[in-house]
Scaffold this motif. Structure first.
Motif, PDB file in Angstrom:
ATOM      1  N   ARG A 192      12.113   9.261   5.328  1.00 44.12           N
ATOM      2  CA  ARG A 192      13.346   9.486   6.079  1.00 44.12           C
ATOM      3  C   ARG A 192      14.475  10.077   5.075  1.00 44.12           C
ATOM      4  NH1 ARG A 192      13.966   7.601  11.153  1.00 44.12           N
ATOM      5  NH2 ARG A 192      15.821   9.048  11.173  1.00 44.12           N
ATOM      6  N   LYS A 193      13.949  10.442   3.977  1.00 43.51           N
ATOM      7  CA  LYS A 193      15.091  11.064   2.918  1.00 43.51           C
ATOM      8  C   LYS A 193      16.116  10.185   2.528  1.00 43.51           C
ATOM      9  CE  LYS A 193      13.465  15.953   3.364  1.00 43.51           C
ATOM     10  NZ  LYS A 193      12.270  15.478   4.169  1.00 43.51           N
ATOM     11  N   PHE A 194      16.084   8.898   2.746  1.00 43.76           N
ATOM     12  CA  PHE A 194      16.930   7.722   2.799  1.00 43.76           C
ATOM     13  C   PHE A 194      16.948   7.211   1.225  1.00 43.76           C
ATOM     14  CE2 PHE A 194      18.187   3.418   2.444  1.00 43.76           C
ATOM     15  CZ  PHE A 194      19.395   3.503   2.965  1.00 43.76           C
ATOM     16  N   GLU A 195      18.060   7.331   0.553  1.00 38.59           N
ATOM     17  CA  GLU A 195      18.028   6.737  -0.777  1.00 38.59           C
ATOM     18  C   GLU A 195      19.212   5.504  -0.661  1.00 38.59           C
ATOM     19  OE1 GLU A 195      17.694   9.041  -4.047  1.00 38.59           O
ATOM     20  OE2 GLU A 195      17.365  10.818  -3.006  1.00 38.59           O
ATOM     21  N   ILE A 196      19.074   4.365  -1.312  1.00 38.24           N
ATOM     22  CA  ILE A 196      19.834   3.205  -1.619  1.00 38.24           C
ATOM     23  C   ILE A 196      21.159   3.999  -2.151  1.00 38.24           C
ATOM     24  CG2 ILE A 196      20.181   1.179  -2.646  1.00 38.24           C
ATOM     25  CD1 ILE A 196      17.186   0.680  -2.555  1.00 38.24           C
ATOM     26  N   PRO A 197      22.177   3.685  -1.784  1.00 37.78           N
ATOM     27  CA  PRO A 197      23.530   4.261  -2.168  1.00 37.78           C
ATOM     28  C   PRO A 197      23.771   3.852  -3.714  1.00 37.78           C
ATOM     29  CG  PRO A 197      23.838   3.727   0.060  1.00 37.78           C
ATOM     30  CD  PRO A 197      22.534   3.069  -0.460  1.00 37.78           C
ATOM     31  N   THR A 198      24.248   4.921  -4.581  1.00 36.91           N
ATOM     32  CA  THR A 198      24.525   4.513  -5.841  1.00 36.91           C
ATOM     33  C   THR A 198      25.803   3.432  -6.057  1.00 36.91           C
ATOM     34  OG1 THR A 198      25.691   6.346  -5.956  1.00 36.91           O
ATOM     35  CG2 THR A 198      23.539   6.477  -6.700  1.00 36.91           C
ATOM     36  N   ARG A 199      26.491   3.407  -4.918  1.00 38.37           N
ATOM     37  CA  ARG A 199      27.763   2.642  -4.806  1.00 38.37           C
ATOM     38  C   ARG A 199      27.266   1.102  -4.956  1.00 38.37           C
ATOM     39  NH1 ARG A 199      27.607   4.408   0.468  1.00 38.37           N
ATOM     40  NH2 ARG A 199      27.823   2.571   2.081  1.00 38.37           N
ATOM     41  N   PHE A 200      25.996   0.854  -4.568  1.00 39.94           N
ATOM     42  CA  PHE A 200      25.464  -0.593  -4.700  1.00 39.94           C
ATOM     43  C   PHE A 200      25.372  -1.025  -5.930  1.00 39.94           C
ATOM     44  CE2 PHE A 200      23.946  -0.218   0.194  1.00 39.94           C
ATOM     45  CZ  PHE A 200      25.539  -0.056   0.467  1.00 39.94           C
ATOM     46  N   THR A 201      26.212  -1.024  -6.835  1.00 38.40           N
ATOM     47  CA  THR A 201      25.990  -1.181  -8.245  1.00 38.40           C
ATOM     48  C   THR A 201      25.369  -2.484  -8.585  1.00 38.40           C
ATOM     49  OG1 THR A 201      28.216  -2.057  -8.621  1.00 38.40           O
ATOM     50  CG2 THR A 201      27.864   0.469  -8.910  1.00 38.40           C
ATOM     51  N   ALA A 202      25.644  -3.532  -7.875  1.00 33.37           N
ATOM     52  CA  ALA A 202      25.362  -4.894  -8.339  1.00 33.37           C
ATOM     53  C   ALA A 202      23.936  -4.845  -7.714  1.00 33.37           C
ATOM     54  CB  ALA A 202      26.064  -5.896  -7.272  1.00 33.37           C
ATOM     55  N   LEU A 203      23.394  -4.154  -6.622  1.00 33.25           N
ATOM     56  CA  LEU A 203      21.918  -4.354  -6.191  1.00 33.25           C
ATOM     57  C   LEU A 203      21.251  -3.457  -7.250  1.00 33.25           C
ATOM     58  CD1 LEU A 203      19.866  -4.760  -4.109  1.00 33.25           C
ATOM     59  CD2 LEU A 203      20.591  -2.790  -2.894  1.00 33.25           C
ATOM     60  N   TRP A 204      21.723  -2.348  -7.665  1.00 35.50           N
ATOM     61  CA  TRP A 204      20.704  -1.536  -8.834  1.00 35.50           C
ATOM     62  C   TRP A 204      20.867  -2.522 -10.014  1.00 35.50           C
ATOM     63  CZ3 TRP A 204      17.631   2.054  -7.890  1.00 35.50           C
ATOM     64  CH2 TRP A 204      18.153   2.936  -6.554  1.00 35.50           C
ATOM     65  N   THR A 205      21.747  -2.955 -10.379  1.00 32.54           N
ATOM     66  CA  THR A 205      21.859  -3.970 -11.652  1.00 32.54           C
ATOM     67  C   THR A 205      20.732  -4.838 -11.342  1.00 32.54           C
ATOM     68  OG1 THR A 205      24.299  -3.471 -12.188  1.00 32.54           O
ATOM     69  CG2 THR A 205      22.944  -5.285 -13.150  1.00 32.54           C
ATOM     70  N   TYR A 206      20.663  -5.579 -10.239  1.00 34.40           N
ATOM     71  CA  TYR A 206      19.659  -6.494 -10.056  1.00 34.40           C
ATOM     72  C   TYR A 206      18.367  -6.017 -10.083  1.00 34.40           C
ATOM     73  CZ  TYR A 206      16.509  -9.612  -7.209  1.00 34.40           C
ATOM     74  OH  TYR A 206      15.447 -10.156  -6.631  1.00 34.40           O
ATOM     75  N   MET A 207      18.202  -4.734  -9.600  1.00 31.89           N
ATOM     76  CA  MET A 207      16.731  -3.866  -9.448  1.00 31.89           C
ATOM     77  C   MET A 207      16.425  -3.691 -11.146  1.00 31.89           C
ATOM     78  SD  MET A 207      17.082  -1.899  -6.069  1.00 31.89           S
ATOM     79  CE  MET A 207      15.427  -0.979  -6.128  1.00 31.89           C
ATOM     80  N   ALA A 208      17.340  -3.083 -11.844  1.00 28.42           N
ATOM     81  CA  ALA A 208      17.117  -2.851 -13.162  1.00 28.42           C
ATOM     82  C   ALA A 208      16.870  -4.120 -13.981  1.00 28.42           C
ATOM     83  CB  ALA A 208      18.412  -2.206 -13.964  1.00 28.42           C
ATOM     84  N   ASN A 209      17.345  -5.149 -13.701  1.00 30.85           N
ATOM     85  CA  ASN A 209      16.881  -6.452 -14.354  1.00 30.85           C
ATOM     86  C   ASN A 209      15.321  -6.799 -14.017  1.00 30.85           C
ATOM     87  OD1 ASN A 209      19.259  -6.785 -15.470  1.00 30.85           O
ATOM     88  ND2 ASN A 209      20.214  -8.083 -13.914  1.00 30.85           N
ATOM     89  N   MET A 210      15.147  -6.348 -12.767  1.00 26.78           N
ATOM     90  CA  MET A 210      13.648  -6.745 -12.340  1.00 26.78           C
ATOM     91  C   MET A 210      12.531  -5.668 -12.979  1.00 26.78           C
ATOM     92  SD  MET A 210      13.798  -9.454 -10.267  1.00 26.78           S
ATOM     93  CE  MET A 210      12.356  -9.458  -9.711  1.00 26.78           C
ATOM     94  N   TYR A 211      13.077  -4.548 -12.815  1.00 26.22           N
ATOM     95  CA  TYR A 211      12.212  -3.407 -13.813  1.00 26.22           C
ATOM     96  C   TYR A 211      11.949  -3.703 -15.086  1.00 26.22           C
ATOM     97  CZ  TYR A 211      13.038  -0.343  -9.726  1.00 26.22           C
ATOM     98  OH  TYR A 211      12.922   0.062  -8.357  1.00 26.22           O
ATOM     99  N   GLU A 212      12.883  -4.353 -15.762  1.00 23.54           N
ATOM    100  CA  GLU A 212      12.582  -5.066 -17.266  1.00 23.54           C
ATOM    101  C   GLU A 212      11.454  -6.062 -17.317  1.00 23.54           C
ATOM    102  OE1 GLU A 212      16.379  -5.901 -18.779  1.00 23.54           O
ATOM    103  OE2 GLU A 212      17.065  -3.978 -18.888  1.00 23.54           O
ATOM    104  N   LEU A 213      11.035  -6.704 -16.238  1.00 24.81           N
ATOM    105  CA  LEU A 213      10.181  -7.784 -16.156  1.00 24.81           C
ATOM    106  C   LEU A 213       8.627  -7.447 -16.384  1.00 24.81           C
ATOM    107  CD1 LEU A 213      12.134 -10.293 -14.166  1.00 24.81           C
ATOM    108  CD2 LEU A 213      12.174 -10.293 -16.673  1.00 24.81           C
ATOM    109  N   GLU A 214       8.068  -7.979 -17.194  1.00 20.74           N
ATOM    110  CA  GLU A 214       6.544  -7.835 -17.076  1.00 20.74           C
ATOM    111  C   GLU A 214       5.781  -8.102 -15.842  1.00 20.74           C
ATOM    112  OE1 GLU A 214       4.147  -6.055 -19.111  1.00 20.74           O
ATOM    113  OE2 GLU A 214       6.055  -5.119 -19.803  1.00 20.74           O
TER     114      GLU A 214
END
Length: 259
Positions: A192-214
């Protein structure tokens, strides 16, 4: 069947070996597939393997061509399947209960938090409803339930101020939510060419934390496998030739969301 052994698994002393059988890729039949429950349990068990309470073995099975020994042992039962000291647990609810009650250290992952449980409930259902509404000409209107739910999660994370959903250590809720967020990130964009809005900074920070985990990196399927899984599950169409593409793993966040 193809085997993967978690790097942090140990077999010293009386540490039990746990085998998790997961669905293989529907593209190549060998690498990790994009079954949400498979990844959820993989993450939980990987975390326990890191703590050295278990030794973890992960086996992928191509359900389009299951090997004879799999058919003999499990008939048509699809993964995930957990095998603990010779005992096979076949149903999702029973697997979750077994990890919580019988796998060493597992009870520590299963915290009680009704607010979080309610918060993440039905998120994936809203995603599926969104990507299947091809008849809707108003993309913004069609995406609103999903967008609103993501915003609630973002606001919750911003208010709570912790690294993960229930605190600064991971719980079962993170192992449930993050695979679904990855499906939403990859699938909503593909269909659908939908992207999670960049303004959801807390959500993106959460995802970044998860991406760091093995635990997430080791269990995460390729983008193409997520697209293939969603396409097959929901009967969708895509013009992308994902079968011919080199596997890609999206684990970065938008630069805007970092600031």
């Amino acid at each position: 069947m193809s085997d993967e052994v978690a790097e942090n698994g140990h077999s010293e002393g009386d540490v039990p070996e746990i085998e998790l059988i997961i669905r293989a890729s529907t593209i190549d039949g060998r690498r990790k597939g994009a079954c949400l429950f498979c990844q959820e349990y993989f993450m939980e068990l990987y975390l326990l393997a890191e703590l050295k309470t278990i030794s973890l073995k992960v086996t992928t099975v191509d359900m389009q061509k299951p090997p004879p020994d799999f058919r003999t042992n499990f008939e048509a039962t699809p993964p995930p399947i957990l095998i603990d000291r010779g005992m096979a647990i076949l149903e999702n609810e029973k697997i979750e209960r077994h990890i919580m009650k019988s796998v060493p250290g597992g009870h520590n992952l299963f915290v009680q938090d009704k607010e979080v449980a309610t918060l993440i409930e039905n998120l994936y259902t809203k995603f599926k409803m969104y990507v299947t509404k091809f008849e809707s000409t108003d993309t913004k209107e069609a995406s609103q339930p999903l967008l609103s739910h993501l915003e609630r999660i973002n606001d919750f994370l911003a208010k709570r101020g912790t690294r993960f959903l229930t605190g600064d250590t991971m719980s079962c809720f993170d192992c449930e939510l993050m695979p679904r967020l990855q499906h939403i990130r990859i699938g909503a964009k593909a269909f659908r060419k939908f992207e999670i809005p960049t303004r959801f900074t807390a959500l993106w920070t959460y995802m970044a934390n998860m991406y760091e985990l093995e635990a997430f990196r080791q269990s995460c399927p390729a983008d193409q496998d997520i697209i293939s899984h969603i396409k097959n599950q929901l009967g969708l169409r895509t013009t992308a030739r994902i079968e011919l593409e080199t596997p890609v793993f999206t684990t970065s966040i938008p630069i805007v969301a970092e600031t």
